[in-house]
Design a protein around this motif. Structure first.
Motif, PDB file in Angstrom:
ATOM      1  N   UNK A 279       0.177 -10.824   7.512  1.00 59.51           N
ATOM      2  CA  UNK A 279       0.854 -10.609   6.227  1.00 59.51           C
ATOM      3  C   UNK A 279       0.520  -9.226   5.664  1.00 59.51           C
ATOM      4  N   UNK A 280      -0.722  -8.806   5.806  1.00 60.15           N
ATOM      5  CA  UNK A 280      -1.105  -7.479   5.338  1.00 60.15           C
ATOM      6  C   UNK A 280      -0.327  -6.382   6.050  1.00 60.15           C
ATOM      7  N   UNK A 281      -0.162  -6.524   7.356  1.00 62.14           N
ATOM      8  CA  UNK A 281       0.622  -5.547   8.117  1.00 62.14           C
ATOM      9  C   UNK A 281       2.066  -5.499   7.631  1.00 62.14           C
ATOM     10  N   UNK A 282       2.621  -6.667   7.321  1.00 61.70           N
ATOM     11  CA  UNK A 282       3.995  -6.706   6.810  1.00 61.70           C
ATOM     12  C   UNK A 282       4.098  -5.989   5.468  1.00 61.70           C
ATOM     13  N   UNK A 283       3.181  -6.278   4.556  1.00 66.41           N
ATOM     14  CA  UNK A 283       3.219  -5.606   3.250  1.00 66.41           C
ATOM     15  C   UNK A 283       3.041  -4.090   3.401  1.00 66.41           C
ATOM     16  N   UNK A 284       2.258  -3.685   4.389  1.00 65.32           N
ATOM     17  CA  UNK A 284       2.089  -2.252   4.655  1.00 65.32           C
ATOM     18  C   UNK A 284       3.432  -1.641   5.075  1.00 65.32           C
ATOM     19  N   UNK A 285       4.128  -2.324   5.985  1.00 66.81           N
ATOM     20  CA  UNK A 285       5.444  -1.844   6.424  1.00 66.81           C
ATOM     21  C   UNK A 285       6.423  -1.788   5.259  1.00 66.81           C
ATOM     22  N   UNK A 286       6.396  -2.807   4.408  1.00 63.11           N
ATOM     23  CA  UNK A 286       7.310  -2.866   3.264  1.00 63.11           C
ATOM     24  C   UNK A 286       7.069  -1.697   2.317  1.00 63.11           C
ATOM     25  N   UNK A 287       5.803  -1.358   2.064  1.00 62.69           N
ATOM     26  CA  UNK A 287       5.534  -0.279   1.110  1.00 62.69           C
ATOM     27  C   UNK A 287       5.893   1.080   1.699  1.00 62.69           C
ATOM     28  N   UNK A 288       5.695   1.270   2.989  1.00 59.62           N
ATOM     29  CA  UNK A 288       6.158   2.514   3.619  1.00 59.62           C
ATOM     30  C   UNK A 288       7.674   2.628   3.513  1.00 59.62           C
ATOM     31  N   UNK A 289       8.369   1.523   3.732  1.00 56.07           N
ATOM     32  CA  UNK A 289       9.830   1.531   3.582  1.00 56.07           C
ATOM     33  C   UNK A 289      10.218   1.855   2.143  1.00 56.07           C
ATOM     34  N   UNK A 290       9.520   1.263   1.186  1.00 54.23           N
ATOM     35  CA  UNK A 290       9.852   1.466  -0.231  1.00 54.23           C
ATOM     36  C   UNK A 290       9.666   2.924  -0.644  1.00 54.23           C
ATOM     37  N   UNK A 291       8.574   3.543  -0.190  1.00 48.37           N
ATOM     38  CA  UNK A 291       8.267   4.889  -0.661  1.00 48.37           C
ATOM     39  C   UNK A 291       8.882   5.998   0.202  1.00 48.37           C
ATOM     40  N   UNK A 292       9.148   5.699   1.483  1.00 45.96           N
ATOM     41  CA  UNK A 292       9.624   6.763   2.371  1.00 45.96           C
ATOM     42  C   UNK A 292      10.900   6.400   3.128  1.00 45.96           C
ATOM     43  N   UNK A 293      11.352   5.174   2.988  1.00 46.22           N
ATOM     44  CA  UNK A 293      12.596   4.771   3.633  1.00 46.22           C
ATOM     45  C   UNK A 293      12.445   4.310   5.070  1.00 46.22           C
ATOM     46  N   UNK A 294      11.265   4.447   5.644  1.00 44.91           N
ATOM     47  CA  UNK A 294      11.027   4.006   7.028  1.00 44.91           C
ATOM     48  C   UNK A 294       9.647   3.358   7.134  1.00 44.91           C
ATOM     49  N   UNK A 295       9.552   2.400   8.033  1.00 48.64           N
ATOM     50  CA  UNK A 295       8.286   1.718   8.258  1.00 48.64           C
ATOM     51  C   UNK A 295       7.493   2.345   9.391  1.00 48.64           C
TER      52      UNK A 295
END
Length: 500
Positions: free
Chosen positions: A274-290
């Protein structure tokens, strides 16, 4: 290299302003109570809901936390089998049937941190400390090239003697090496250098970018704050948020391929997924890519570390397969790396669950490729390897499984990185170019490095791949079949490094 003493140097590493800029109302993206709640409220998921989630994964859409939590709670053997089958379909849809190979090069085991699970930690008096000179880096690189590798990940402990300037010098040294192949007419070289290093400032990360690195890799180890503090009692690594936003800073520095991971066996594996998923989500949110890749190493024995052998969270093979399956389904666009920490048997199994990259013929002792085997003793390594076979042996096994080995670095030199490659991956286009370039780079390997046994198996697989390409409309529509045949013929005559 820095002339500060290690203590002074360590004290100035963390830049608080380069943490604060990414926070939202003073909070980071890991809400532990939310993760625990989602794992709890998604217990006993309805089978039809799981099948709907699998359909979403197969359409190459990243899953939401509730959907991922539901997958993590599946226990029914039939549903688990469906999940595994879908994970492989997702991988094949995005990346085709290729496996990308790389080799690690450990340049230094000097470290200012105190991680309880790691052989490099500064308090470990059993560790034999060493940093490679640039001549030694070039010598190690020659041996890696002689195996047939085209990609390398350079690894460093966190220490002023292995600071960013040393990293830049070693990266340039790796790129400088050209070595005539032992069996062919070509010259081998490392075409892509990735970096596994400690978090650093944006200004230092820009130096790495200017040196031509590929992917910047930092593992959070565990996303549980309290446990993180206990496991990292001293050194810059003790700052949870400095590490948590390491990849954000890399993106801001212009390094658009970043890689994350967790060290499984430190904490409950479901929480870490779950932590890895939230990490991917925040990269997508701030930079548009995971993340470009996600890794999931399991803790293995390390010299002087009791925790590395007696953690109550050690992950079984069955749970290891489950977590890999869920990651593949949860973040379907990302590459997934299974490393030489794993024994050959389980590695072979999990590759079938959607992994896209692995290492082989790996030596993780400092100077391990070019020197005698005594440098493979525990006191010169960060952890213990499970996979010690040669690259040739592993490639042959994969070819017998119908999976083609790829040494392709074309995307990075054609500008297919960052958001560009992510779009191509989610649209299932990049995998088609990868299929062509896998054929070409595999042909190079067979001509220049393979044993006769591997070459025989590999040539049959290549012909099967070419036959498949000729039947796929995409390649016909874009006139790529003719180009593949042209490049393949030129490689057969001795040309190298041709790509589409």
């Amino acid at each position: 290299m820095s002339k500060m003493n290690p203590k002074e140097w360590a004290a100035q590493v963390v830049k608080q302003e380069e943490i604060d800029k990414y926070l939202v109302n003073g909070k980071d993206f890991i809400d532990e109570s939310e993760i625990i709640n989602k794992l709890e409220t998604n217990r006993n998921p309805d089978p039809q809901r799981i099948r709907d989630i699998l359909g979403k994964s197969l359409s190459i859409q990243r899953l939401e936390p509730d959907e991922t939590a539901a997958l993590l709670n599946v226990t029914d053997p039939e549903l688990l089998k469906e999940m595994e089958e879908t994970a492989l379909k997702v991988k094949q849809k995005v990346y085709d049937n290729r496996i990308v190979f790389f080799a690690p090069l450990y340049c230094s085991n000097l470290c200012v941190n105190s991680c309880l699970y790691c052989g490099f930690r500064k308090e470990n008096s059993e560790e034999k400390r060493r940093i490679l000179s640039l001549d030694e880096v070039r010598k190690e690189t020659e041996h890696v090239i002689d195996e047939g590798h085209k990609r390398m990940i350079v690894v460093y402990g966190e220490h002023p003697l292995s600071d960013v300037d040393y990293m830049v010098d070693t990266i340039k040294s790796v790129y400088s090496v050209q070595k005539k192949s032992p069996k062919g007419r070509g010259h081998g070289s490392i075409r892509r250098v990735n970096v596994n290093a400690a978090p650093m400032s944006i200004s230092d990360l820009k130096k790495l970018g200017d040196a031509g690195i590929g992917t910047f890799q930092v593992f959070q180890e565990t996303y549980n704050r309290d446990l993180y503090s206990k496991l990292h009692p001293a050194g810059p690594k003790s700052d949870y948020r400095w590490r948590l936003y390491a990849l954000h800073r890399a993106m801001d520095a212009g390094i658009d391929d970043v890689a994350t991971g967790a060290l499984f066996g430190l904490n409950d594996w479901r929480f870490e997924v779950m932590g890895l998923l939230y990490h991917a989500i925040d990269l997508e949110r701030q930079f548009g890519i995971g993340p470009h890749t996600i890794s999931f190493p399991r803790i293995t024995p390390a010299s002087g570390s009791e925790l590395s052998t007696n953690s109550k969270y050690l992950v079984s093979d069955e749970d290891f397969k489950r977590l890999i399956t869920v990651i593949r389904l949860s973040v379907p666009y990302t590459g997934m790396i299974v490393t030489a920490r794993e024994e050959p048997g389980i590695k072979k199994e999990v590759i079938k669950l959607g992994c896209t990259q692995t290492d082989a013929s790996s030596k993780i002792g400092i100077g391990g490729y070019s020197e005698s085997q005594d440098c493979q003793i525990a006191e010169k390594q960060q952890f213990t390897l499970g996979e010690t076979r040669s690259l040739d042996e592993v490639i042959r096994e994969l070819a017998e499984m119908g999976m083609i080995s790829s040494f392709c670095t074309a995307g990075y030199r054609c500008g297919r990185t960052g958001d560009k490659i992510m779009n191509l991956l989610t649209e299932c286009v990049e995998g088609k170019f990868c299929k062509l370039n896998a054929i070409l780079t595999f042909k190079e390997y067979l001509e220049d490095y393979a044993s006769e046994q591997t070459k025989t198996v590999g040539e049959k697989l290549i012909q099967k791949e070419i036959d498949e390409v000729k039947q796929i409309p995409f390649f016909k529509q874009h006139n790529l079949i003719e180009k593949l045949e042209e490049y393949y013929g030129r490689i057969s005559k001795g040309e190298r490094d041709l790509y589409l």
